[in-house]
Structures are given as C-alpha cells and as structure tokens.
Design an enzyme around this catalytic site. Sequence first.
Site, mmCIF file in Angstrom:
data_model
loop_
_atom_site.group_PDB
_atom_site.id
_atom_site.type_symbol
_atom_site.label_atom_id
_atom_site.label_comp_id
_atom_site.label_asym_id
_atom_site.label_seq_id
_atom_site.Cartn_x
_atom_site.Cartn_y
_atom_site.Cartn_z
ATOM 1 N N ARG A 105 0.837 -1.206 0.000
ATOM 2 C CA ARG A 105 0.000 0.000 0.000
ATOM 3 C C ARG A 105 0.870 1.253 0.000
ATOM 4 N NH1 ARG A 105 -5.036 0.503 -1.247
ATOM 5 N NH2 ARG A 105 -5.674 -1.188 0.146
ATOM 6 N N GLN A 122 -9.073 -7.272 -8.114
ATOM 7 C CA GLN A 122 -9.085 -5.838 -8.439
ATOM 8 C C GLN A 122 -7.707 -5.423 -8.959
ATOM 9 O OE1 GLN A 122 -11.271 -2.849 -7.341
ATOM 10 N NE2 GLN A 122 -9.946 -1.719 -5.972
ATOM 11 N N ARG A 146 0.529 -6.601 -9.565
ATOM 12 C CA ARG A 146 0.984 -6.034 -8.289
ATOM 13 C C ARG A 146 1.136 -7.086 -7.195
ATOM 14 N NH1 ARG A 146 -4.023 -2.792 -5.400
ATOM 15 N NH2 ARG A 146 -5.618 -4.388 -5.672
ATOM 16 N N HIS A 178 -0.310 3.428 -10.440
ATOM 17 C CA HIS A 178 -1.244 3.894 -9.399
ATOM 18 C C HIS A 178 -0.439 4.608 -8.311
ATOM 19 C CE1 HIS A 178 -3.985 3.541 -6.003
ATOM 20 N NE2 HIS A 178 -4.816 2.732 -6.609
ATOM 21 N N ASP A 221 -12.990 9.570 -6.081
ATOM 22 C CA ASP A 221 -12.575 8.366 -6.817
ATOM 23 C C ASP A 221 -13.094 8.518 -8.248
ATOM 24 O OD1 ASP A 221 -11.782 5.880 -7.611
ATOM 25 O OD2 ASP A 221 -12.818 4.770 -6.028
ATOM 26 N N GLU A 268 -3.192 8.688 -10.850
ATOM 27 C CA GLU A 268 -2.853 7.435 -11.517
ATOM 28 C C GLU A 268 -2.836 7.634 -13.036
ATOM 29 O OE1 GLU A 268 -5.402 4.358 -9.856
ATOM 30 O OE2 GLU A 268 -5.771 5.665 -8.151
#
Length: 301
Positions: free
Chosen positions: A79, A97, A102, A172, A216, A275
Amino acid sequence: MSYGSAKAMNEELNESFESDAIRFESGEGGLPKAVINNLAGTAEVYLHGGQVASFQPAGAAPVLWMSEEAVFAPPKPIRGGTPVCWPWFGPKEGFPQHGLARNREWSVRGTSTMGDSSTKLVLGLSDDDDTRAVWPHTFDLELWVTVGAQLRMDLRTRNRGETPVEIGGALHTYFTVGAIDQTTIHGLEDCEYLDSLAGRERKRQEGPIRFTGEVDRIYLDRSDHTEIEDPVLQRRIRVGKEGSATTVVWNPWIDKAAAMDDFPNDGYQTMVCIETANAADDVHTLAPGEQHVLTQIVELV
Ligand code: BG6
C-alpha cells in the site's frame, strides 16, 4: 515463489548486475528490493509487485507516500509508492481488483547508467501457470524505472500470444502531500470524468480539483500532465505521461481509510493518488507481437 532465500538472491543480483548506483538488499518483510542512489536522486523498488516504493530527488523531501501500515507479505500488494495495475484497471467481477501484476514477483532484467547520470532498472514479468489461471494470455511485461531528478516509469506490454489481447491498467501512484484539504490538482479543468462513487456516472470537472471528501474518479480523454499544488510542503509535483488518455484521482477520506487494514485512519490527510491510466474505454488492443508503452514522469517543478 518464496522470498525465504532473499539474502542469497540479493547477493546473486548484486553480482550479476554490478552497478555503482544500484544495490539489491532485503527490505521490509525481508523482501528483496533495489536501492537506487545517484547524484540526482534516490529510489527503492521492490521485486514484489515491481513496485517503486519511494523516490526522493537530491536535496528534496520524499515525493511518494507509503502507508505506515503497509503489509510486506506476498501475495498482498504493497500500500503505497506505485502499484502496477495490469492488465486491467479497477474491479472485474470474479477476478482480482487491478489485475495480476501487483501481487507477483518480478525479475531483474538489467541495470544501466544513462547519459545524464540517471540510473535505469529494468524489471520483467511474463506469463506462467499462475498468471494464465487468472488471465489466459501469453505476454511479456517490462517496467523500466529511471531515477534521476525525475522518476520515469515505462510499463511496456508485448502480446506474445497468437490472438489479439486487450490491455488496460495504471501506474497507481501515491503522492505525499502536506494536508489534503489544502491540496489542489491542476490540469483536469473542464474534463469529463466517471465518478466511481456514483456508479461511474459521467460528470464534468469545474475548475481545479480540491478535496472536501472522498474522491474516486476516472478523468477521460486527457493526455496532458497534471500538477499537485501543495502550499504546506511548498512544492508542486508534476505528473507527466505518455500512452495514457485517462487519469485517475483517488483519496479514500475518513470511512474508507478506516475500513482498510493496511492504511492508517488519518493517512488520507497526507496522500493523494494520481494514476496514469489506461482505464474505462482507454484500453489498447494489441495484435500478436504488438507493444504498448504506458509512461509516467514525476518531477518537482
Ligand atoms: C483506485 C480505485 O485506483 O484504487 C479505488 O479507483 C480503489 O476505487 C483504490 O479503492 C485502491 O484499491 P486497492 O485495491 O488497492 O484497495
């Protein structure tokens, strides 16, 4: 793959890719990372996720945000820094997701010193039984991380299969800001966006972006750079890009921050994600052998 033999792996990497500016060592959770350090800047890159975790131009404060509660335990993604979302951005029913990149261990393919004394690290990921179980395609993915006064990331996808394949994704990036409620994002004025908090309803941005709650959004048809204006840290961060027509802006605010187990409750106050994306309809269909490059260039201005 296990990271148990990280020490031996680091030694082998240091021998194979000998460089004055790059050292491989064990990072958080014992995970292998590359530490890049040259006259113009420093950065750390984990092989888990192919993830840039930090970037600091020489003499400047850290630019990227890393959660104090980040979990460095594969397959959980880290994170903070720049998770690589690939080959899709966002949710996909029945699938992880933000895709598969990642969560995986990348390999080191090369290191080099560039003409302007910046340093390049090339990481790679290609398909295996695990990736094909999630996404049944033959691919080669490289992340070129170039560190100097700027941090440049080039995510290069090549379709190595025999049928066309659709590629989306995002670099991101979590940026550190002094105070989110005093932060302004420029460069997306008058842009249409999909509001992920309202079922991807299409809306229009009026003026620059300011934060008074959760944000978002997928900004559409915008290939230009954005800038983060931060009066508290007294700096502007420029986020340039190529190969991307969508920009995602995300801040989880209070409730979503509290709901994430790897995110401090007050963490939303000092971060914002900008992002560099290939999201929504901004996806690329690659013919066999074809390549797409998604580039993000971060610098202080
Ligand atoms: C952003 C999405 O890109 O990533 C948000 O737009 C999401 O909807 C955020 O919450 C974080 O995602 P994750 O999977 O890392 O928790």
